[in-house]
Design a protein around this motif. Sequence first.
Motif, PDB file in Angstrom:
ATOM      1  N   TRP A 157       0.865  -1.171   0.000  1.00  3.14           N
ATOM      2  CA  TRP A 157       0.000   0.000   0.000  1.00  3.14           C
ATOM      3  C   TRP A 157       0.908   1.229   0.000  1.00  3.14           C
ATOM      4  CZ3 TRP A 157      -1.894   3.221   4.408  1.00  3.14           C
ATOM      5  CH2 TRP A 157      -2.879   4.112   3.991  1.00  3.14           C
ATOM      6  N   GLY A 158       1.048   1.821  -1.159  1.00  3.58           N
ATOM      7  CA  GLY A 158       2.012   2.905  -1.293  1.00  3.58           C
ATOM      8  C   GLY A 158       3.411   2.358  -1.080  1.00  3.58           C
ATOM      9  N   THR A 159       4.137   2.968  -0.168  1.00  2.08           N
ATOM     10  CA  THR A 159       5.482   2.484   0.166  1.00  2.08           C
ATOM     11  C   THR A 159       5.464   1.504   1.334  1.00  2.08           C
ATOM     12  OG1 THR A 159       5.800   4.428   1.585  1.00  2.08           O
ATOM     13  CG2 THR A 159       6.599   4.577  -0.693  1.00  2.08           C
ATOM     14  N   GLY A 160       4.279   1.200   1.851  1.00  2.00           N
ATOM     15  CA  GLY A 160       4.159   0.285   2.972  1.00  2.00           C
ATOM     16  C   GLY A 160       3.692  -1.094   2.542  1.00  2.00           C
ATOM     17  N   THR A 161       3.724  -2.018   3.477  1.00  2.01           N
ATOM     18  CA  THR A 161       3.240  -3.379   3.238  1.00  2.01           C
ATOM     19  C   THR A 161       2.209  -3.733   4.299  1.00  2.01           C
ATOM     20  OG1 THR A 161       5.015  -4.364   4.577  1.00  2.01           O
ATOM     21  CG2 THR A 161       5.417  -4.111   2.210  1.00  2.01           C
ATOM     22  N   TYR A 162       1.283  -4.604   3.925  1.00  2.00           N
ATOM     23  CA  TYR A 162       0.250  -4.994   4.886  1.00  2.00           C
ATOM     24  C   TYR A 162      -0.011  -6.492   4.803  1.00  2.00           C
ATOM     25  CZ  TYR A 162      -2.952  -5.097   0.873  1.00  2.00           C
ATOM     26  OH  TYR A 162      -3.545  -5.383  -0.329  1.00  2.00           O
ATOM     27  N   VAL A 163      -0.562  -6.999   5.891  1.00  2.00           N
ATOM     28  CA  VAL A 163      -1.001  -8.389   5.987  1.00  2.00           C
ATOM     29  C   VAL A 163      -2.396  -8.381   6.594  1.00  2.00           C
ATOM     30  CG1 VAL A 163      -0.646 -10.616   7.113  1.00  2.00           C
ATOM     31  CG2 VAL A 163       1.309  -9.357   6.225  1.00  2.00           C
ATOM     32  N   LEU A 164      -3.331  -9.101   5.960  1.00  2.00           N
ATOM     33  CA  LEU A 164      -4.684  -9.261   6.479  1.00  2.00           C
ATOM     34  C   LEU A 164      -5.052 -10.740   6.403  1.00  2.00           C
ATOM     35  CD1 LEU A 164      -6.582  -6.288   4.768  1.00  2.00           C
ATOM     36  CD2 LEU A 164      -5.984  -6.467   7.193  1.00  2.00           C
ATOM     37  N   GLY A 165      -5.722 -11.234   7.426  1.00  2.00           N
ATOM     38  CA  GLY A 165      -6.076 -12.640   7.351  1.00  2.00           C
ATOM     39  C   GLY A 165      -7.010 -13.081   8.459  1.00  2.00           C
TER      40      GLY A 165
END
Length: 686
Positions: free
Chosen positions: A327-335
């Motif tokens: 997400w943009g310059t960031g990273t995400y984890v969803l679960g």
Amino acid sequence: MRVYVPLFCLLFPFLVLAQQTPKDSITQLQEVILMEDAVPKKAVGITASTTIGPTTFERFNPTDFASAINQIPGVYMLSGALNTNRITIRGVGARTPFGTDKLRLYFNGIPVTNGTGFSTIEAYDFENLGSIEVIKGPKGSAYGANLGGAILLETKAPSAEETRLVNTFTIGSYNMLKDNLSFTHYDNKFRISLSYNHFETDGFRENNQFERDGILLNTTFQLAEKSSLSYVLNYIDYTAYIASSINQTDFEEDPTRAASNWLAAKGFEANNYVLTGLSHTYQFSDKLKNTTSIFYTYLDHYEPRPFNILDEFTNGFGFRSQFEGQWGTGTYVLGTELYKDEYHWGTFENLYAENNGNGSLKGNQLSRNTEFRRQFNLFGSLTYPLSTRFSAQFGLNLNKTHYQFNDRFNTGDANTSATRNFDAILLPNLGLRYTLTNGQLYANVSRGFSNPSLEESLTPEGIINPDIAQETGTNYELGGQFAWLNKKLTLDWTLYRMEINNLLVAQRVGEDQYIGKNAGETRHQGLELDVKYRTYLSKKLLITPYLGYTFSDHVFVDFVDGDNDYSGNPLTGVPRHRLTSGIDVQHSNGLQLNLTHQFVDKIPLTDATTIYSEAYHVFHLKLGYRAQIATDLSLGLYAGINNVFDTNYAQSVLINAVGFGGAQPRYFYPGNGRNYFAGIRLGYDF
């Protein structure tokens, strides 16, 4: 002992080396020593974790799971026997009478902790593992927010396209025999790893025999450019006789003794365990990937004990799905993760006293029960760079736990069933990382929890105790990871503090009955250090000394049990100081020497701190050799001595033990005396 010789050992004299030795042996030395660092980590974002892999595993007897895990500062595995293990992380779980709880255990990404929070590390063969990663404390949102943290077991994976057959054969003291036969194939569309292992030993103590067979299958199919499907099957069948804990007199005079009642009953446990899971990974784009798994576990357990015979089986089902993206310059984890199991158990009279010395004899049924347990986790985290050197991570975990208990034996009783629905609990964590020229600093604040087991949530009359609450705690952590001298010298350090409220206490109300209650507050704080230095003494000789240190200042802040006030006492079951150290020496001709040492400080055995176990030092030695004896055939030889100085020490303890019928309390599980092992490896590349 049954004589067991696998087919491959008849065709190929005994063992295997899973890795060829290139002609450039100096390069080979560098690769061997760096294998540990090359193991990919599963902890997401900036979550700090510790991983051990081939370099650590190679230091020990291939049956010695405990010594390998105990190389990790802050992690302590107490091993009363091959089938009796308790893992504690930063003191969490130290007061559990038997087994491992208050953490989450994953095997190839599949959660294998049961519905009440217990994990069984002995269901996995040490030789099949490629890495063990430990997240200490509740900061790993994607792997639960349990107070102890999470342990991620990963099996060996081919590192390049190959087809290989490997056999490892080990013999040792106490009529020990272990064989592991594995086949791997890897091409750009298909990977398969299949292994079979057999292990048997008479054990160091009376009534201590152990025999196990296991099969592990791992496959991955590349269905399309963006899609792959993986399947795992782990099957273990073992029978383990139980020597149990002994009192101090027996421990000092003859640690090979078994507890007299377990010896008379010839007590044992027989287990059939199956884990099977199917995972699908889809790469939507360069910025989004999903992995979804479904899995099933089955455990059939039969255990004749002196006080009764336990007959049980568990069916477990689960689902886990995790999205990873940018997400943009960031990273995400969803679960999300769902685990449900059905636990059916009953007890029977054990008429061993009437069986003419032939051991356990099944009598009348005493109980019959069914439990339904369910845990649901929803998790997410976002890691975002605030500058070129500074980044932050915010994570959330939502847990919902449900228990249902049914007494199928006392059906005429009004209290034959009970249900407990714990309120949903939201557990945040915040992590910060600052990158330096030679390393990084990190900080973390996180909330965690532990559920009582279903049995702990019942009253002695078998009805739900509505006053029993989940343990909760807040963890504060500050640490750093540094490397100097062209990465020859590395240092990892961590300071932490965690305060746990609603401390769960397992109170023994009978020889085989515990109930739970919330008894106060504990404070866990300490320091962890891990130092390694790698250097060449010559062009052909690589030497690696290392040291790991754990300082544990864990106390009861507020703990009142009946008329006793234990506030201010050190936490039961936790040594204040632990030290692991050693030296690895590798020569370009294929010789390797590993000398390892472990120091464990005295351990308080009662909440009143009136009795302690003695501090001890244990040394292990292993010598190995590896060579390429033909273009496609590799050879490995090794031999070693465990407990070099024949120290009499307690490898595990039972806290707050009670002596029934005027007998001395049985606090101690003796470690093995001086013992020897040797093995051979053969590997063939097709």
